[in-house]
Motif scaffolding. Structure first.
Motif, PDB file in Angstrom:
ATOM      1  N   ASN A  71       0.797  -1.223   0.000  1.00  0.00           N
ATOM      2  CA  ASN A  71       0.000   0.000   0.000  1.00  0.00           C
ATOM      3  C   ASN A  71       0.826   1.269   0.000  1.00  0.00           C
ATOM      4  N   THR A  72       2.145   1.156  -0.278  1.00  0.00           N
ATOM      5  CA  THR A  72       3.013   2.331  -0.302  1.00  0.00           C
ATOM      6  C   THR A  72       3.947   2.261  -1.501  1.00  0.00           C
ATOM      7  N   PHE A  73       3.887   3.283  -2.339  1.00  0.00           N
ATOM      8  CA  PHE A  73       4.824   3.382  -3.470  1.00  0.00           C
ATOM      9  C   PHE A  73       6.244   3.503  -2.940  1.00  0.00           C
ATOM     10  N   SER A  74       6.461   4.462  -2.057  1.00  0.00           N
ATOM     11  CA  SER A  74       7.726   4.561  -1.324  1.00  0.00           C
ATOM     12  C   SER A  74       7.537   5.499  -0.143  1.00  0.00           C
ATOM     13  N   ALA A  75       8.072   5.084   1.001  1.00  0.00           N
ATOM     14  CA  ALA A  75       7.975   5.887   2.216  1.00  0.00           C
ATOM     15  C   ALA A  75       9.110   6.887   2.349  1.00  0.00           C
ATOM     16  N   GLY A  76       9.989   6.961   1.360  1.00  0.00           N
ATOM     17  CA  GLY A  76      11.107   7.895   1.439  1.00  0.00           C
ATOM     18  C   GLY A  76      12.345   7.235   2.000  1.00  0.00           C
ATOM     19  N   ALA A  77      13.192   8.014   2.646  1.00  0.00           N
ATOM     20  CA  ALA A  77      14.457   7.502   3.154  1.00  0.00           C
ATOM     21  C   ALA A  77      14.234   6.383   4.161  1.00  0.00           C
ATOM     22  N   ASP A  78      15.068   5.371   4.078  1.00  0.00           N
ATOM     23  CA  ASP A  78      15.056   4.298   5.075  1.00  0.00           C
ATOM     24  C   ASP A  78      15.915   4.768   6.252  1.00  0.00           C
ATOM     25  N   LEU A  79      15.268   5.083   7.369  1.00  0.00           N
ATOM     26  CA  LEU A  79      16.000   5.654   8.501  1.00  0.00           C
ATOM     27  C   LEU A  79      16.941   4.655   9.153  1.00  0.00           C
ATOM     28  N   ARG A  80      16.718   3.356   8.923  1.00  0.00           N
ATOM     29  CA  ARG A  80      17.604   2.330   9.492  1.00  0.00           C
ATOM     30  C   ARG A  80      18.745   1.961   8.549  1.00  0.00           C
ATOM     31  N   ASP A  81      18.538   2.101   7.256  1.00  0.00           N
ATOM     32  CA  ASP A  81      19.570   1.761   6.267  1.00  0.00           C
ATOM     33  C   ASP A  81      19.507   2.765   5.122  1.00  0.00           C
ATOM     34  N   PRO A  82      19.838   4.026   5.394  1.00  0.00           N
ATOM     35  CA  PRO A  82      19.664   5.050   4.361  1.00  0.00           C
ATOM     36  C   PRO A  82      20.664   4.917   3.237  1.00  0.00           C
ATOM     37  N   SER A  83      20.216   5.258   2.037  1.00  0.00           N
ATOM     38  CA  SER A  83      21.154   5.369   0.928  1.00  0.00           C
ATOM     39  C   SER A  83      21.936   6.669   1.102  1.00  0.00           C
ATOM     40  N   HIS A  84      23.139   6.714   0.553  1.00  0.00           N
ATOM     41  CA  HIS A  84      23.921   7.946   0.606  1.00  0.00           C
ATOM     42  C   HIS A  84      23.263   8.991  -0.288  1.00  0.00           C
ATOM     43  N   PRO A  85      23.253  10.275   0.113  1.00  0.00           N
ATOM     44  CA  PRO A  85      22.638  11.300  -0.746  1.00  0.00           C
ATOM     45  C   PRO A  85      23.164  11.281  -2.173  1.00  0.00           C
ATOM     46  N   ASP A  86      24.447  10.988  -2.360  1.00  0.00           N
ATOM     47  CA  ASP A  86      25.002  10.931  -3.720  1.00  0.00           C
ATOM     48  C   ASP A  86      24.321   9.847  -4.556  1.00  0.00           C
ATOM     49  N   ALA A  87      24.027   8.706  -3.918  1.00  0.00           N
ATOM     50  CA  ALA A  87      23.388   7.607  -4.643  1.00  0.00           C
ATOM     51  C   ALA A  87      21.969   7.968  -5.036  1.00  0.00           C
TER      52      ALA A  87
END
Length: 244
Positions: A57-73
């Motif tokens: 029920n979610t396209f994307s919740a945004g940043a994964d606070l437990r395993d975030p991607s690097h801003p550059d990525a």
């Protein structure tokens, strides 16, 4: 475990985000898999266009606070979506939050069902919609963005169409998208690539001009004391200290 599934039908490849445990959040793993899948689509002459969709029920919740991607990525992924010489169509049947709206904004066409909801929630955890602004600011209504960036309010698909974050919305997103996909299948690869280049020139200029500054801003905000409090409060399901 595969986080991005691929299917192909009559010149259209569908990439499905499938990370239900974190509501398709933009983890380092998901961002990497999606980038790889887009690279493959870009090189495949059988792919005329790409549909980006999701399970759950979610396209994307945004940043994964437990395993975030690097801003550059994340910046690289968003630029890849914009620069890919093939149209990318977002198909949304659920909620879109924060960084997920960056994916939406980087797509050339975006359609949603009427039950979909949207929110720029960054401000509520002490950060800002920094890098996702690269594809969004050139395309969406500035007055609407001022309201939703600053308040973190939730809004519906009809409002998302009005603001330019969505192209179209309807009761059945597949019925809504049917003429779009038919049109893409009837268009020549060269025509699509050159037309997309015309449409995305201003967006790519924003990436080239502002990406480094916005990446640095994102990194600074996410390492701040207020962001730590905001993210901790979110994970603990409580209000952060500044709520009055």
């Amino acid at each position: 475990m595969t986080l991005v599934h691929t299917a192909h039908d009559r010149a259209v490849t569908t990439l499905t985000l499938d990370s239900p445990a974190n509501r398709n959040a933009l983890s380092a793993a998901l961002v990497g898999e999606l980038a790889d899948a887009l690279t493959h689509c870009g090189k495949d002459s059988d792919v005329r266009a790409i549909v980006l969709t999701h399970t759950g029920n979610t396209f994307s919740a945004g940043a994964d606070l437990r395993d975030p991607s690097h801003p550059d990525a994340l910046v690289a992924l968003l630029r890849q979506l914009v620069a890919l010489p093939k149209p990318v169509v977002a198909r949304v049947t659920g909620h879109v939050r924060a960084g997920g709206l960056g994916l939406l904004g980087a797509c050339d066409i975006a359609a949603a069902s009427l039950e979909a909801t949207f929110a720029f929630t960054e401000v509520r955890i002490g950060v800002a919609p920094a890098v996702i602004s690269l594809p969004i600011l050139p395309r969406a209504d500035p007055r609407a963005l001022a309201r939703y960036y600053l308040t973190g309010e939730r809004f519906d698909a009809t409002e998302a169409v009005r603001t330019g974050l969505l192209t179209t919305a309807g009761d059945d997103v597949d019925v809504t998208l049917a003429p779009v996909l038919d049109g893409l299948r009837r268009s020549s690869p060269q025509g699509l690539a050159e037309t997309k280049a015309l449409l995305t020139a201003r967006v790519l200029e924003a990436f080239d001009r502002d990406a480094a500054d916005l990446t640095a801003l994102s990194a600074r905000l996410f390492s701040s004391a207020q962001a730590r409090e905001g993210m901790t409060a979110f994970l603990e399901r409580r209000d952060p200290a500044w709520v009055v």
